[in-house]
Write a protein that holds these residues in place. Structure first.
Motif, PDB file in Angstrom:
ATOM      1  N   SER A 221       0.845  -1.189   0.000  1.00  0.00           N
ATOM      2  CA  SER A 221       0.000   0.000   0.000  1.00  0.00           C
ATOM      3  C   SER A 221       0.879   1.237   0.000  1.00  0.00           C
ATOM      4  O   SER A 221       2.111   1.161   0.021  1.00  0.00           O
ATOM      5  N   LYS A 222       0.231   2.406   0.008  1.00  0.00           N
ATOM      6  CA  LYS A 222       0.960   3.663   0.041  1.00  0.00           C
ATOM      7  C   LYS A 222       1.721   3.850   1.349  1.00  0.00           C
ATOM      8  O   LYS A 222       2.617   4.687   1.436  1.00  0.00           O
ATOM      9  N   LEU A 223       1.349   3.082   2.359  1.00  0.00           N
ATOM     10  CA  LEU A 223       2.009   3.200   3.662  1.00  0.00           C
ATOM     11  C   LEU A 223       3.341   2.467   3.706  1.00  0.00           C
ATOM     12  O   LEU A 223       4.064   2.555   4.688  1.00  0.00           O
ATOM     13  N   GLY A 224       3.670   1.704   2.648  1.00  0.00           N
ATOM     14  CA  GLY A 224       4.957   1.019   2.608  1.00  0.00           C
ATOM     15  C   GLY A 224       4.870  -0.445   3.002  1.00  0.00           C
ATOM     16  O   GLY A 224       3.792  -1.037   3.076  1.00  0.00           O
ATOM     17  N   GLN A 225       6.020  -1.041   3.276  1.00  0.00           N
ATOM     18  CA  GLN A 225       6.118  -2.473   3.516  1.00  0.00           C
ATOM     19  C   GLN A 225       6.188  -2.847   4.992  1.00  0.00           C
ATOM     20  O   GLN A 225       6.403  -4.031   5.312  1.00  0.00           O
ATOM     21  N   ASN A 226       6.004  -1.904   5.895  1.00  0.00           N
ATOM     22  CA  ASN A 226       6.179  -2.202   7.313  1.00  0.00           C
ATOM     23  C   ASN A 226       5.251  -3.321   7.795  1.00  0.00           C
ATOM     24  O   ASN A 226       5.657  -4.165   8.601  1.00  0.00           O
ATOM     25  N   ASN A 227       4.016  -3.329   7.310  1.00  0.00           N
ATOM     26  CA  ASN A 227       3.041  -4.325   7.771  1.00  0.00           C
ATOM     27  C   ASN A 227       2.880  -5.493   6.803  1.00  0.00           C
ATOM     28  O   ASN A 227       2.014  -6.337   6.988  1.00  0.00           O
ATOM     29  N   LEU A 228       3.726  -5.553   5.786  1.00  0.00           N
ATOM     30  CA  LEU A 228       3.577  -6.539   4.727  1.00  0.00           C
ATOM     31  C   LEU A 228       4.128  -7.898   5.171  1.00  0.00           C
ATOM     32  O   LEU A 228       5.244  -7.991   5.690  1.00  0.00           O
ATOM     33  N   ILE A 229       3.344  -8.948   4.957  1.00  0.00           N
ATOM     34  CA  ILE A 229       3.773 -10.304   5.289  1.00  0.00           C
ATOM     35  C   ILE A 229       4.907 -10.719   4.352  1.00  0.00           C
ATOM     36  O   ILE A 229       4.825 -10.528   3.142  1.00  0.00           O
ATOM     37  N   GLN A 230       5.945 -11.290   4.920  1.00  0.00           N
ATOM     38  CA  GLN A 230       7.097 -11.727   4.160  1.00  0.00           C
ATOM     39  C   GLN A 230       7.076 -13.250   3.976  1.00  0.00           C
ATOM     40  O   GLN A 230       6.464 -13.987   4.751  1.00  0.00           O
ATOM     41  N   LYS A 231       7.736 -13.711   2.923  1.00  0.00           N
ATOM     42  CA  LYS A 231       7.808 -15.152   2.699  1.00  0.00           C
ATOM     43  C   LYS A 231       8.480 -15.861   3.866  1.00  0.00           C
ATOM     44  O   LYS A 231       8.110 -16.990   4.228  1.00  0.00           O
ATOM     45  N   ALA A 232       9.465 -15.188   4.444  1.00  0.00           N
ATOM     46  CA  ALA A 232      10.172 -15.796   5.568  1.00  0.00           C
ATOM     47  C   ALA A 232       9.267 -15.975   6.784  1.00  0.00           C
ATOM     48  O   ALA A 232       9.611 -16.726   7.703  1.00  0.00           O
ATOM     49  N   GLY A 233       8.132 -15.294   6.793  1.00  0.00           N
ATOM     50  CA  GLY A 233       7.216 -15.400   7.928  1.00  0.00           C
ATOM     51  C   GLY A 233       6.199 -16.516   7.789  1.00  0.00           C
ATOM     52  O   GLY A 233       5.285 -16.615   8.617  1.00  0.00           O
TER      53      GLY A 233
END
Length: 372
Positions: A221-233
């Motif tokens: 989103s426009k808010l960036g990747q801070n809350n984005l789920i990662q593959k490593a997670g």
């Protein structure tokens, strides 16, 4: 290979005209024209030296036309360019209403009854309450600059605006049910440009629904990747040599205050709607890029706008209202589904990461039709 934005085919979506702008309306340049009309032809008294001081004999005394121009310029400068454009657009919309319903009447001053009907017309066009309020502010400004009585101050107009704000504050989004999910997923192959995206978006939809995720946690989103789920997670759980569930790690989320969370996803009895199966199938097809979980074949993250575009097209194909069924309807639907399965309240709160009973607002079961 170039990837179309969002990996979807471009589809022209018909719909009612609810735009806040209208280029077809005759351009009546208010309120800037009002500024010039306000002072046109008015005489300015002759200039004399105050307190007995002599005027600079070398300075030319400005005539009243020049002073009127200066006044008009200052008035125009008093409004920010964005405000001036907003007021112009508002007046264009009012004039379109006026010409349609009251072409024989003078446009100014606006009677209170005309203004109330204009507000009702804007609501019928499904304009936002904030947009309608800005239109009324523009009409009020035109009246103030002309020293006309301000119809926006009328009690009934203020009550109408309050009613709009109260009505607009209600969240009218509806919950997806399992049948809706089945129908939406069935249209993915016809909406997406290839099989990869159909598999990807199916996984996103089911993970969002059963994990009560916000779309900004699955897509960029426009808010960036801070809350984005990662593959490593992503961590798979096994039972008897088979995948039995998935643990999804969130490093951060809305109102997390630095805390993370682990969201469990379990196998569902209906294979076509199982988030674990859908996620497993997607990961088998995705590349080995590390980073965000859901991405294009070349590793660039899927954006929230791309996801919402795909979902909207599927919703329309299902004959559902795209204004009431949005990406957040997945979180609403998942909460409602969990409640209908009698999941304990504490477990729903933990799954959706609520620290209060705010989750109750997300329980919105569809009414059951009464059969004779």
């Amino acid at each position: 290979m170039s990837i179309p934005p969002g990996g979807v085919q471009t589809v022209q979506i018909p719909g009612s005209d609810t735009s806040d702008s209208d280029e077809s309306v005759e351009d009546t340049d208010y309120p800037s024209r009002q500024h010039s009309e306000l002072i046109t032809g008015r005489q300015v008294p002759s200039v004399s030296a105050p307190h007995g001081h002599r005027l600079n004999s070398g300075a030319r005394t400005p005539d009243h036309n020049f002073l009127n121009y200066s006044v008009c310029t200052l008035l125009n400068t008093s409004l920010a360019p964005s405000t001036m454009n907003s007021y112009r657009n508002a007046w264009k919309h009012y004039m379109a209403f006026h010409q349609l319903y009251y072409p024989q009447c003078a446009p100014l001053p606006v009677p209170v009854v005309h203004l109330t009907q204009f507000i009702a017309t804007c609501q019928h066009r499904q304009l936002k309450p904030s947009t309608i309020t800005s239109y009324v502010s523009a009409i009020a400004y035109v009246h103030k600059i002309q020293n006309f009585p301000n119809p926006a101050e009328a009690f009934i107009v203020q009550k109408l605006l309050r009613g709009l704000r109260r009505d607009g504050a209600k969240d009218k989004r509806l919950a997806f049910c399992l049948t809706d999910l089945e129908n939406i997923i069935s249209y993915l192959p016809s909406v997406c440009v290839n099989g990869y995206y159909a598999v990807l978006y199916k996984a996103m939809i089911l993970v969002a629904f059963f994990g009560l995720f916000r779309i900004g946690e699955l897509a960029l989103s426009k808010l960036g990747q801070n809350n984005l789920i990662q593959k490593a997670g992503i961590q798979f759980e096994y039972a008897n040599g088979k995948v039995s569930g998935v643990q999804v790690e969130l490093q951060a989320y809305k109102h997390s205050a630095g805390r993370g969370a682990r969201i469990p996803l379990s196998r569902q009895p209906l294979k076509s709607l199982c988030p674990v199966r859908a996620l497993t199938r997607y990961l088998r097809r995705s590349c080995a890029y590390q980073g965000p979980l859901f991405h294009h074949p070349h590793g660039i993250p899927i954006t929230t706008s791309a996801f919402c575009q795909v979902l909207r097209q599927c919703v329309i194909k299902c004959n559902l209202d795209p204004k009431r069924y949005t990406s957040h309807s997945l979180r609403i639907g998942g909460t409602t589904h969990a409640h209908l399965l009698h999941m304990p309240a504490t477990q729903i709160q933990q799954l959706g990461r609520w620290r209060s009973n705010a989750y109750l607002k997300y329980i919105r079961p569809k009414p059951v039709p009464i059969t004779s």
